[in-house]
Design a protein around this motif. Structure first.
Motif, short mmCIF file in Angstrom:
data_model
loop_
_atom_site.label_atom_id
_atom_site.label_comp_id
_atom_site.label_asym_id
_atom_site.label_seq_id
_atom_site.Cartn_x
_atom_site.Cartn_y
_atom_site.Cartn_z
N THR A 125 1.42 15.22 -2.98
CA THR A 125 0.91 16.31 -2.14
C THR A 125 -0.03 15.89 -1.02
O THR A 125 -0.26 16.68 -0.10
N ALA A 126 -0.59 14.70 -1.06
CA ALA A 126 -1.62 14.31 -0.09
C ALA A 126 -1.07 14.13 1.30
O ALA A 126 0.13 13.87 1.49
N ASP A 127 -1.94 14.21 2.29
CA ASP A 127 -1.51 13.89 3.65
C ASP A 127 -1.27 12.39 3.73
O ASP A 127 -1.72 11.62 2.88
N PRO A 128 -0.52 11.92 4.74
CA PRO A 128 -0.12 10.51 4.79
C PRO A 128 -1.29 9.52 4.71
O PRO A 128 -1.18 8.48 4.05
N ALA A 129 -2.40 9.81 5.37
CA ALA A 129 -3.53 8.88 5.35
C ALA A 129 -4.05 8.68 3.94
O ALA A 129 -4.31 7.55 3.50
N ASP A 130 -4.21 9.78 3.20
CA ASP A 130 -4.71 9.68 1.83
C ASP A 130 -3.66 9.09 0.89
O ASP A 130 -3.99 8.33 -0.02
N ALA A 131 -2.39 9.44 1.12
CA ALA A 131 -1.33 8.88 0.28
C ALA A 131 -1.26 7.37 0.43
O ALA A 131 -1.01 6.64 -0.53
N GLY A 132 -1.48 6.87 1.65
CA GLY A 132 -1.44 5.44 1.88
C GLY A 132 -2.50 4.68 1.11
O GLY A 132 -2.30 3.50 0.76
N GLU A 133 -3.61 5.33 0.81
CA GLU A 133 -4.69 4.69 0.06
C GLU A 133 -4.31 4.44 -1.40
O GLU A 133 -4.98 3.68 -2.11
N LEU A 134 -3.26 5.07 -1.88
CA LEU A 134 -2.84 4.94 -3.28
C LEU A 134 -1.95 3.72 -3.51
O LEU A 134 -1.66 3.38 -4.66
N LEU A 135 -1.50 3.08 -2.44
CA LEU A 135 -0.46 2.06 -2.55
C LEU A 135 -1.05 0.67 -2.75
O LEU A 135 -0.77 -0.27 -2.01
N ASP A 136 -1.85 0.52 -3.80
CA ASP A 136 -2.48 -0.75 -4.10
C ASP A 136 -1.96 -1.30 -5.42
O ASP A 136 -1.31 -0.59 -6.18
N PRO A 137 -2.21 -2.58 -5.71
CA PRO A 137 -1.72 -3.17 -6.97
C PRO A 137 -2.39 -2.55 -8.20
O PRO A 137 -3.57 -2.23 -8.18
#
Length: 243
Positions: free
Chosen positions: A198-210
């Protein structure tokens, strides 16, 4: 990369993890491969576990011959194949593309060792199922139907073929995975799953970590996993089980 994974955790555990109901029973799978219809939870239907083809085909593609099984976290906002899905853009992708959760309880990586290539299975240390970050896209084409009626009136009918596809997002490896491969699937903790949808792209991108290395383990498995038709418990078992 993520090119093979498993999901044989009890169905109730998967339902609890995703807070979604499967449209059909989840059969135990030990060797899930690209091109197969596999379970996902899409942002557009977040209360259902659906089954879609692994290998994303962008909605604008001319054909479905080159499905993309992985998407790099660093470029999902830029690559034309993934941008619409990641941004959940109604202007360009509309409901044709978006983000999804891909449930698994392990994935496989192959390591070059003396004497050949050794497959490893990677799981959580507690063996619980988890959700990988994914992207989905709808691909449609018109198929001409030629039947007896067409010969009578000189016209052929057309049928729309619709196919839902998905890809698994990958990122830099953690300390455990870097000994096996230079990429790993993005694993979301349970608090991040709904945010990814559901997050906007900027916040969703912060989730893509190891995912934390100390919460994962890896062990060698039989080379039988190399053949995707080998889909049995034996392919997920350790080569040298601990006593």
């Amino acid at each position: 990369m993520c090119g093979r994974y498993s999901l044989f955790a009890p169905q109730n555990a998967v339902i609890d993890l995703l807070d979604a109901t499967p449209e059909r029973d989840l059969e135990p799978r030990y060797n899930m491969a690209p091109g197969e219809e596999l379970p996902v939870v899409r942002d557009a239907a977040s209360d259902r576990i659906e089954f879609h083809k692994w290998g994303l085909v962008p909605h604008w593609a001319d054909d479905d011959s080159n499905g993309l099984i992985n998407a790099r976290a660093e470029t999902v906002a830029e690559k034309p194949s993934f941008r619409d899905a990641f941004e959940q853009s109604h202007e360009t992708g509309g409901p044709q593309a978006g983000r999804c959760l891909v449930p698994a309880d392990g994935f496989y990586e192959w390591v070059d060792e003396s004497g050949g290539t050794q497959p490893y299975r990677v799981t959580r240390t507690d063996d619980r199922p988890f959700a990988m970050a994914g992207l989905w896209s709808t691909w449609e084409t018109e198929i001409e139907q030629v039947g007896l009626d067409a010969f009578a009136d000189g016209e052929a009918s057309t049928e729309t073929r619709r196919m839902l596809t998905f890809t698994v997002v990958t990122t830099e490896p953690n300390d455990l995975i870097e000994d096996l491969h230079h990429r790993m699937a993005v694993i979301l903790d349970e608090a991040e799953q709904r945010e990814w949808l559901t997050a906007d792209p900027a916040d969703a991108g912060e989730l893509l970590d190891p995912y934390p290395a100390d919460e994962m383990r890896a062990y060698p498995v039989s080379p039988a996993v190399n053949d995707p038709t080998n889909d049995a418990p034996a392919v997920a078992e350790p080569l040298d089980p601990e006593p």
